[in-house]
Write a protein that holds these residues in place. Structure first.
Motif, PDB file in Angstrom:
ATOM      1  N   MET A 112       0.881  -1.529   0.428  1.00 17.03           N
ATOM      2  CA  MET A 112       0.090   0.257   0.604  1.00 17.03           C
ATOM      3  C   MET A 112       0.911   1.166  -0.230  1.00 17.03           C
ATOM      4  N   GLY A 113       1.885   0.939   0.517  1.00 10.93           N
ATOM      5  CA  GLY A 113       3.099   2.333   0.798  1.00 10.93           C
ATOM      6  C   GLY A 113       4.071   2.778  -0.533  1.00 10.93           C
ATOM      7  N   GLY A 114       3.824   1.557  -1.647  1.00  9.06           N
ATOM      8  CA  GLY A 114       4.516   1.592  -2.590  1.00  9.06           C
ATOM      9  C   GLY A 114       3.731   2.109  -3.427  1.00  9.06           C
ATOM     10  N   LEU A 115       1.915   1.593  -3.513  1.00 12.17           N
ATOM     11  CA  LEU A 115       0.724   2.387  -4.359  1.00 12.17           C
ATOM     12  C   LEU A 115       0.694   3.717  -3.849  1.00 12.17           C
ATOM     13  N   ILE A 116       0.864   4.713  -3.150  1.00 11.12           N
ATOM     14  CA  ILE A 116       0.681   6.122  -2.586  1.00 11.12           C
ATOM     15  C   ILE A 116       1.695   6.834  -2.924  1.00 11.12           C
ATOM     16  N   VAL A 117       3.291   5.759  -3.096  1.00  8.16           N
ATOM     17  CA  VAL A 117       5.049   6.342  -3.785  1.00  8.16           C
ATOM     18  C   VAL A 117       3.805   6.364  -5.412  1.00  8.16           C
ATOM     19  N   THR A 277       7.222  10.267   5.657  1.00  8.61           N
ATOM     20  CA  THR A 277       5.976  10.529   5.763  1.00  8.61           C
ATOM     21  C   THR A 277       5.338   9.703   4.096  1.00  8.61           C
ATOM     22  N   MET A 278       4.118   9.708   3.669  1.00  7.76           N
ATOM     23  CA  MET A 278       4.150   9.107   2.675  1.00  7.76           C
ATOM     24  C   MET A 278       4.207  10.340   1.811  1.00  7.76           C
ATOM     25  N   GLU A 279       4.473  11.476   1.968  1.00  9.51           N
ATOM     26  CA  GLU A 279       4.841  12.091   0.763  1.00  9.51           C
ATOM     27  C   GLU A 279       6.014  12.274  -0.011  1.00  9.51           C
ATOM     28  N   ALA A 280       5.774  11.549  -1.594  1.00  9.26           N
ATOM     29  CA  ALA A 280       7.028  11.931  -2.315  1.00  9.26           C
ATOM     30  C   ALA A 280       6.840  12.710  -3.437  1.00  9.26           C
ATOM     31  N   VAL A 345       7.756   1.717  -5.754  1.00  7.08           N
ATOM     32  CA  VAL A 345       7.547   0.372  -4.167  1.00  7.08           C
ATOM     33  C   VAL A 345       7.962  -0.028  -3.517  1.00  7.08           C
ATOM     34  N   PHE A 346       9.742   0.190  -3.862  1.00  5.54           N
ATOM     35  CA  PHE A 346      10.579   0.164  -2.276  1.00  5.54           C
ATOM     36  C   PHE A 346      10.937   0.743  -1.950  1.00  5.54           C
ATOM     37  N   GLU A 347      10.607   2.176  -1.832  1.00  8.80           N
ATOM     38  CA  GLU A 347      10.199   3.402  -1.609  1.00  8.80           C
ATOM     39  C   GLU A 347       9.134   3.606  -0.201  1.00  8.80           C
ATOM     40  N   GLY A 348       7.909   3.347  -0.503  1.00  8.74           N
ATOM     41  CA  GLY A 348       6.572   2.777  -0.170  1.00  8.74           C
ATOM     42  C   GLY A 348       7.491   1.459   1.076  1.00  8.74           C
ATOM     43  N   PHE A 349       7.611   0.701   0.861  1.00  5.98           N
ATOM     44  CA  PHE A 349       8.264  -0.387   1.382  1.00  5.98           C
ATOM     45  C   PHE A 349       8.986   0.697   3.573  1.00  5.98           C
ATOM     46  N   LYS A 350       9.972   1.137   2.766  1.00  6.67           N
ATOM     47  CA  LYS A 350      11.122   1.691   3.121  1.00  6.67           C
ATOM     48  C   LYS A 350      10.130   2.612   4.344  1.00  6.67           C
ATOM     49  N   VAL A 351       9.247   3.101   4.171  1.00  9.49           N
ATOM     50  CA  VAL A 351       8.332   4.121   4.709  1.00  9.49           C
ATOM     51  C   VAL A 351       7.737   3.821   6.064  1.00  9.49           C
TER      52      VAL A 351
END
Length: 495
Positions: A112-117, A277-280, A345-351
C-alpha cells in the motif's frame, strides 16, 4: 553568561542519560525480583498487568511507542524466565515474524505504501487534489469531505488510514487543518466504520470467530454478526462524534487546541515531526490533462476496492492486482518508467518500516501477555459481578482496557471469547448485545491505543507522530467510550 549556558546545555543531556540508565536498571531489578520470587506453575495474578502498565508509562514519558513496547516485552520476558531473556526474546520475535497475520500486515502495508508513492510520483495525486480544491471552498468542507471519503473506504481500516490521508492531505493543508485533526478524522472512520459494515475484513474475521466458538452455526457467522451491528455502540458513537467535529459543532478539546492553533498560523505539520511521511515529489516528466490525471488516481482506487471485494475481502490480493494494473497504466502512458515504479514500490516499503516495527512489537507484547495470563486474569476478576443487565457494559470496559493496553484488537478476543461466552450463557445475557459490546471494545482499543496498528498507520498517513495523534484524539475517544458505557448500561436493562 554564554559559557554558563553552554555548560548547562552540556550537563542536562548527561543528567537525562544518567536518569534513563538508573530507571532502566531499577526496572530490570524490579522485574527480575518478581521472576525470582515466582513459584513455577503459580498464576501471575495482578502482576500480569505490570509489563503493559510499564509500556503505557514509558510511552507517555518518552512519546516513543516502539521503544516503549520493546522495553515492556523485555520486562515481561524477565518475569517469565530471568535466566534466558535473550533466547526468549529471539524465540518470541521469530514466532511473531512467522505469524501469518504479521506476514499479511507487512505485505499489505508495504505494498500500500508503494502504491501511494506511485500515485504521488506520477503526479496523479496532485491532479486529484487540485480537482478537490476546485470544488471545496471552505475548511469545514475539507473536513466533511475527509469524513465522507472515509465512510466510503470501509473495506479495511488499513486501506482507510493510508488511502484517505493521501487523497485529502493537500486540501486540508490548504485550509490550515492540523495533521493531528486529519489523523483523528481518518482513524475515526477506520475501525469504527469497519465493524458496522458486514463487507469488511473485520466482519469476515469476527464472523469466523463466532462460528469457531459455537455462537453461530456453520455458515451463519455473518448473519449472527449482522444481528449485533445495531448494538455495536462505540462504532456508532465514534462516527457521530467525528461528524460533529468535522461539522464544527464539537470544538477542539485538550491537546487538539494547540495543534489547531499551530495549523492556523500556517504550520499544519507538527514542528517536531521528523518521521518518514507518505509524501513524495512528483517525478513524471509527461504533461497530462487534469481530467486524465484525476482518472489515473481514481481508477486505481476503484480497482483496489473492487479487487478486494472480489477476492473475498482479501486486501493483499486486492493491492497486488491494483499495483499490477497501475504499473501497466503509468508505463503505457509514459508517466513513469518500470525502473522508477519498482523503485517507488521499494520506497513505499521503506517508509512503512517504522510503523510496521511498532505493530510487530505490539504482537510481541501480546505474546508475552498471553504467557502471563493477563486477559484471563482480568476477565476472571470481573466475572463474579457480572449480571445479565450489567454484562454488556462490563464486557465493553474490560475488553476495551485489554485492547487499549495490548493493541491487539483481534488477537485478544481469540482468548477472551471462550471465557466470556460461558459467563454470558450462565447469566442468560442478550447474546447480540454482548457481541456488540465485544466488537465495540475491539473498535475502541484499535482507535484509542497509542501503539495500535490503526493509530500508527493513521498517524503515518497524515504525517504526524503516533503519540501526537493519540494524545490529540484522546479526549474524543474517552468521551466516546464514556457515552458507550452509559448506553450499554441502558441497553442492558431495556433490551
Amino acid at each position: 553568561m554564554e559559557q554558563v549556558i553552554r555548560a548547562l546545555n552540556t550537563i542536562r543531556p548527561k543528567r537525562s542519560l544518567l536518569l534513563s540508565v538508573m530507571v532502566t536498571l531499577g526496572a530490570i531489578a524490579f522485574f527480575w525480583s518478581l521472576s525470582y520470587a515466582h513459584q513455577p506453575g503459580e498464576d501471575w495474578g495482578f502482576k500480569s498487568l505490570l509489563p503493559t502498565l510499564f509500556v503505557l508509562s514509558i510511552a507517555l514519558i518518552s512519546r516513543a511507542p516502539f521503544e516503549s513496547l520493546l522495553t515492556g516485552v523485555v520486562a515481561g520476558l524477565i518475569m517469565l524466565d530471568h535466566t534466558s531473556v535473550v533466547t526468549s526474546l529471539a524465540d518470541t520475535l521469530s514466532a511473531v515474524m512467522g505469524n501469518e497475520t504479521i506476514i499479511w500486515i507487512v505485505l499489505v502495508c508495504g505494498l500500500m505504501g508503494g502504491l501511494i508513492v506511485l500515485l504521488e510520483k506520477s503526479g496523479c495525486l496532485n491532479s486529484f487534489s487540485d480537482w478537490l480544491k476546485g470544488r471545496i471552498k471552505s475548511r469545514r468542507q475539507s473536513l466533511l469531505t475527509t469524513f465522507f471519503i472515509g465512510l466510503v473506504v470501509f473495506i479495511d481500516d488499513y486501506l482507510n488510514c493510508l488511502a484517505v490521508s493521501s487523497s485529502v492531505k493537500q486540501v486540508t493543508d490548504h485550509y490550515k487543518v492540523s495533521r493531528e485533526k486529519l489523523a483523528y478524522i481518518i482513524d475515526s472512520t477506520a475501525a469504527p466504520m469497519c465493524i458496522l459494515v458486514p463487507v469488511s475484513t473485520w466482519a469476515v474475521f469476527f464472523a469466523g470467530l463466532l462460528e469457531e466458538n459455537e455462537l453461530a452455526a456453520d455458515g451463519q457467522g455473518l448473519a449472527t454478526y449482522i444481528s449485533a451491528i445495531p448494538f455495536m455502540v462505540y462504532g456508532w458513537v465514534a462516527l457521530i462524534l467525528v461528524f460533529l467535529v468535522a461539522l464544527g459543532v464539537v470544538g477542539n478539546l485538550g491537546a487538539m487546541k494547540k495543534a489547531e492553533a499551530r495549523a492556523a498560523s500556517g504550520q499544519p505539520k507538527p514542528l517536531d515531526y521528523t518521521g518518514d511521511t507518505m509524501e513524495a515529489a512528483a517525478t513524471s516528466h509527461r504533461k497530462t490533462s487534469s481530467l486524465v490525471g484525476m482518472l489515473n488516481f481514481i481508477v486505481p482506487m476503484l480497482i483496489l476496492i473492487a479487487a478486494t471485494v472480489y477476492y473475498d475481502i482479501d486486501l493483499l490480493k486486492g493491492v497486488l492486482v491494483t499495483l499490477a494494473i497501475t504499473v501497466a497504466m503509468y508505463y503505457l502512458q509514459g508517466l513513469l518508467s518500470l525502473e522508477e515504479q519498482f523503485k517507488g514500490v521499494f520506497e513505499g516499503f521503506k517508509v512503512m518500516l517504522y510503523p510496521l516495527s511498532t505493530v510487530i512489537a505490539g504482537f510481541m507484547l501480546k505474546s508475552v501477555n498471553d504467557e502471563l495470563g493477563m486477559t484471563s486474569y482480568i476477565v476472571s476478576v470481573v466475572a463474579p459481578i457480572m449480571t445479565a443487565e450489567l454484562m454488556p457494559a462490563l464486557v465493553f470496559v474490560v475488553m476495551a482496557a485489554i485492547v487499549f493496553g495490548t493493541a491487539s484488537s483481534w488477537g485478544s478476543f481469540i482468548i477472551a471469547i471462550p471465557i466470556v461466552v460461558p459467563i454470558a450463557l450462565g447469566v442468560d445475557a442478550n447474546m447480540a448485545l454482548v457481541i456488540g459490546a465485544l466488537l465495540s471494545a475491539s473498535s475502541f482499543g484499535s482507535h484509542a491505543c497509542f501503539f495500535s496498528d490503526s493509530t500508527v498507520l493513521a498517524a503515518q498517513g497524515a504525517g504526524c507522530s503516533p503519540m501526537a495523534h493519540a494524545m490529540t484524539q484522546l479526549p474524543y475517544t474517552a468521551l466516546g467510550a464514556t457515552l458507550s458505557f452509559v448506553l450499554f448500561i441502558i441497553l442492558g436493562y431495556s433490551v
